[in-house]
Design a protein around this motif. Structure first.
Motif: not given
Length: 367
Positions: A243-246, A293-297, A329-331
């Motif tokens: 999903l994109p950050v808006i 998750y963002w880059r595994g975080v 970010l990864e869902l």
């Protein structure tokens, strides 16, 4: 990075193909591996999924209803399409013109389909569904014996397969598995010259006694785990969803976020709002519980998930590494599976997560 308003669902077609080959290897070359593509191939896009599976040799596809079958037929004139929910006589011409094969599960359906076949002057193909213990659709044993003993009941109908459906195959030691296997073996003996089909995704892993002439995987093709009792999922993951950050902001201590002020910040917090909400199949019950998750975080969801948006706490990400507007970010992906999300939601599971995937997502098929 430029703002992007769409979530992105990426389907790894190499993994899809690999899963099909794994299942074919599991059952052996003499057993046909079909594909269940109902519910738009569990949200992945039935027309596209059929294309890639055809290239692996799949020719048999199962849909839920004639509407799904009609859409699939328009794109694929050269496959067998079976309609699991049976025959609807008021749209018989659609079955005829689009060569849709109904799975008949009652005396009434046999009667109406046979009458339609005789009306059009053709022998029309069908499967029959026998109830061996699921007790949803399917003919009970007395009717099955009646059909086997009276060929006139099937006048006008070309019986191409006899099938049943396993209720508890994902629990390998459940006693209903053996009960259904034995009941179907009795049915199979009544139709010695007709192909048989019993196993779904999980049933394939119960052993060769469940394989017969055709197996009907669905979820396993798409990377879900057909053997939850095992240490490892044998299937390759097929999808990622990001999903994109808006919007991104620093929110002060004591402030609230979202509907109902359901989350109050205990300290100043960096927050990202993402495009995606319950209208996109992201369950509202993940509010203040789920994460992306963002880059595994891990970035926890904070506040209520709304129709088109959700917000996450970026505190765990070092300031200089935080995502910007347009980053994704990864869902669902390497850090969180559909099963992981299903486990967070009482009464849900990975099938529901997958089939809830929104048509609003951009779908990308990688090769």
């Amino acid at each position: 990075m430029q703002k992007d308003a769409l979530g992105r669902l990426t389907i790894d077609t190499k993994a899809l193909r690999s899963n099909y080959r794994l299942l074919q290897d599991k059952v052996g070359a003499t057993v046909r591996v079909s594909a269940v593509v109902k519910a738009n191939a569990y949200g992945l896009g039935a027309v596209h999924i059929a294309k890639y599976l055809k290239e692996e040799g799949c020719v048999d596809f199962f849909v839920a209803n004639w509407q799904e079958g009609q859409k699939l037929r328009a794109a694929h004139p050269d496959i067998n399409i079976m309609v699991l929910n049976g025959f609807y006589p008021d749209v018989g011409e659609i079955y005829l013109n689009d060569t849709l094969i109904p799975v008949l599960d009652s005396r009434d359906e046999i009667t109406s389909y046979g009458a339609f076949a005789r009306k059009v002057g053709r022998q029309l193909p069908a499967m029959i569904h026998c109830n061996t213990g699921m007790n949803r659709l399917g003919m009970d044993m007395p009717l099955v014996h009646e059909i086997a003993g009276d060929p006139a009941m099937m006048a006008g109908i070309d019986l191409i397969c006899v099938m049943s459906h396993l209720a508890c195959a994902d629990e390998k030691d459940h006693p209903l598995n053996e009960h259904q296997r034995a009941a179907f073996a009795e049915i199979a003996a009544l139709f010695p010259n007709v192909p048989k089909a019993l196993a779904n995704s999980s049933g394939i892993f119960l052993g060769s006694d469940y394989h017969h002439d055709m197996v009907r995987p669905g979820m396993a093709l798409y990377g879900l785990n057909p053997v939850p009792y095992a240490d490892k999922n044998p299937m390759a993951p097929v999808i990622t969803l990001d999903l994109p950050v808006i919007c991104k902001r620093s929110t002060p201590s004591g402030a609230a976020i979202g509907y109902g002020a359901a989350h109050i910040f205990a300290q100043e917090t960096c927050v990202a709002t993402l495009s995606g909400g319950y209208a996109d199949g992201i369950f509202r019950s993940l509010s203040n519980k789920g994460a992306l998750y963002w880059r595994g975080v891990r970035c926890p969801i904070i506040g209520r998930i709304s129709m088109d948006m959700l917000s996450v706490d970026l505190s765990a990400v070092p300031n200089e590494q935080r995502p910007e507007i347009g980053d994704r970010l990864e869902l669902i992906g390497p850090h969180q599976s559909a099963a992981d999300i299903g486990d967070l939601i009482e009464g849900s599971f990975d099938y529901e997560v997958l089939t809830s995937l929104s048509p609003r997502y951009e779908r990308i098929y990688t090769h």
